[in-house]
Write an enzyme that holds these catalytic residues in place. Structure first.
Site, PDB file in Angstrom:
ATOM      1  N   GLY A  12       0.808  -1.209   0.000  1.00 56.10           N
ATOM      2  CA  GLY A  12       0.000   0.000   0.000  1.00 56.10           C
ATOM      3  C   GLY A  12       0.844   1.262   0.000  1.00 56.10           C
ATOM      4  CG  LEU A  14       1.622   4.155   6.055  1.00 54.65           C
ATOM      5  CD1 LEU A  14       2.613   5.299   6.160  1.00 54.65           C
ATOM      6  CD2 LEU A  14       0.568   4.234   7.158  1.00 54.65           C
ATOM      7  CG  ASP A  46      -6.815 -13.619   4.250  1.00 54.88           C
ATOM      8  OD1 ASP A  46      -7.120 -12.635   4.969  1.00 54.88           O
ATOM      9  OD2 ASP A  46      -7.644 -14.198   3.531  1.00 54.88           O
ATOM     10  CB  ILE A  47      -4.502  -9.819   8.434  1.00 55.56           C
ATOM     11  CG1 ILE A  47      -5.494  -8.892   7.735  1.00 55.56           C
ATOM     12  CG2 ILE A  47      -3.073  -9.478   8.054  1.00 55.56           C
ATOM     13  CD1 ILE A  47      -5.325  -7.425   8.142  1.00 55.56           C
ATOM     14  CB  ALA A  70      -6.804  -0.934   6.352  1.00 58.70           C
ATOM     15  CB  THR A 101      -8.323   6.323  10.105  1.00 57.68           C
ATOM     16  OG1 THR A 101      -8.958   7.345   9.342  1.00 57.68           O
ATOM     17  CG2 THR A 101      -9.410   5.353  10.542  1.00 57.68           C
ATOM     18  CE1 TYR A 124     -10.960   1.919   6.616  1.00 60.75           C
ATOM     19  CE2 TYR A 124     -11.246   4.260   7.113  1.00 60.75           C
ATOM     20  CZ  TYR A 124     -10.419   3.168   6.890  1.00 60.75           C
ATOM     21  OH  TYR A 124      -9.058   3.313   6.959  1.00 60.75           O
ATOM     22  CE  LYS A 128      -8.076   1.875  10.532  1.00 57.33           C
ATOM     23  NZ  LYS A 128      -6.888   1.071  10.151  1.00 57.33           N
TER      24      LYS A 128
END
Length: 272
Positions: A12, A14, A46-47, A70, A101, A124, A128
């Site tokens: 990603g 970041l 795969d988390i 994420a 976030t 979302y 989070k």
């Protein structure tokens, strides 16, 4: 012996930049991916699979785990995945830095410091917030970094969206009443690396010092890239009928006090 850092989501924006900065700083970097490997990601995991995450961390034996992965529409990735990473890191005795976030906030209070409880408006943000709760419960010593819009090197989501809107590849508009405090990806990455080696516990806001609307930010992106800023479409949340957080500003007084990383304002890093 070189310390090893495991970065989830290292393909990603970041995660990949964090992996590059970590390697430059002398870390031995292991990055994860889900769909396709990349220059900064060579371990597939795969988390959502707790056993797979546990096995990876046991095999890699990192001193630090930074969780940047994420999935915007997948509760199991965002919330369950964070819990799996936290549990695996705690079992290994690894330092955990978890990235969250400002989407955990509704904007009702506008200004939010580290003590502010989440009050998300949409899925979302709720996922989070659940991830933050899971991390704090599993590993109270972890650092939980709340951040805002991430820009830099042309790869930020807002940068891509602005280009697509101007080119007509997507329909929509940038909101004039949606206010955030953007951060440069390099500044955020450097702050995460600082937190990797200190003993900070709990939530820390890491964002830029300047508040700006999504529309005005799009104008800055267009001008930087030599595009016609007059083609950036504008709208207001108040007129859209959408239920979205309007003005959310993360207070960064604590980060400025404890970190040596300088968090640049958006006008500074967009100009350079």
């Amino acid at each position: 012996m070189t310390d090893r850092i495991l970065i989830t989501g290292a393909t990603g924006h970041l995660g990949s930049r964090l992996a590059q900065r970590a390697a430059e700083a002398g870390w031995s970097v292991v990055g994860t991916y889900l769909r396709a490997a990349g220059p900064t990601a060579d371990e597939r995991v795969d988390i959502r699979d707790a056993a797979a995450v546990r096995e990876l961390v046991r095999r890699v034996r990192p001193q630090v785990v930074v969780h940047t992965a994420a999935g915007r529409d997948d509760w199991r990735v965002i919330a369950d995945g964070a819990a799996h990473v936290a549990a695996a890191a705690a079992a290994q005795g690894s330092r955990l830095v978890h990235v969250s976030t400002d989407a955990v906030f509704s904007g009702r209070e506008v200004d939010y410091d580290e003590s502010a409880p989440p009050d998300p408006l949409y899925r979302y943000g709720a996922a989070k917030a659940a991830a933050e709760t899971a991390v704090a419960a599993v590993d109270p010593g972890a650092a939980v970094v709340r951040t805002s819009l991430i820009l830099g090197h042309g790869r930020g989501q807002h940068e891509t969206l602005t280009r697509d809107l101007i080119a007509g590849r997507v329909q929509g508009a940038l909101f004039t009443d949606m206010i955030r405090k953007p951060v440069h990806v390099d500044d955020l990455a450097d702050a995460l690396l600082e937190l990797a080696v200190n003993d900070y516990r709990g939530v820390l806001n890491v964002a830029g010092p300047e508040a700006i609307s999504r529309y005005d930010l799009g104008v800055l992106v267009a001008r930087r890239e030599g595009l016609d800023a007059d083609r950036v479409p504008a709208a207001a949340i108040a007129d859209s009928g959408l239920r979205m957080a309007a003005d959310v500003r993360l207070s960064t007084d604590r980060a400025v006090a404890i970190l040596s990383t300088r968090l640049r304002g958006v006008h500074q890093f967009m100009a350079g």
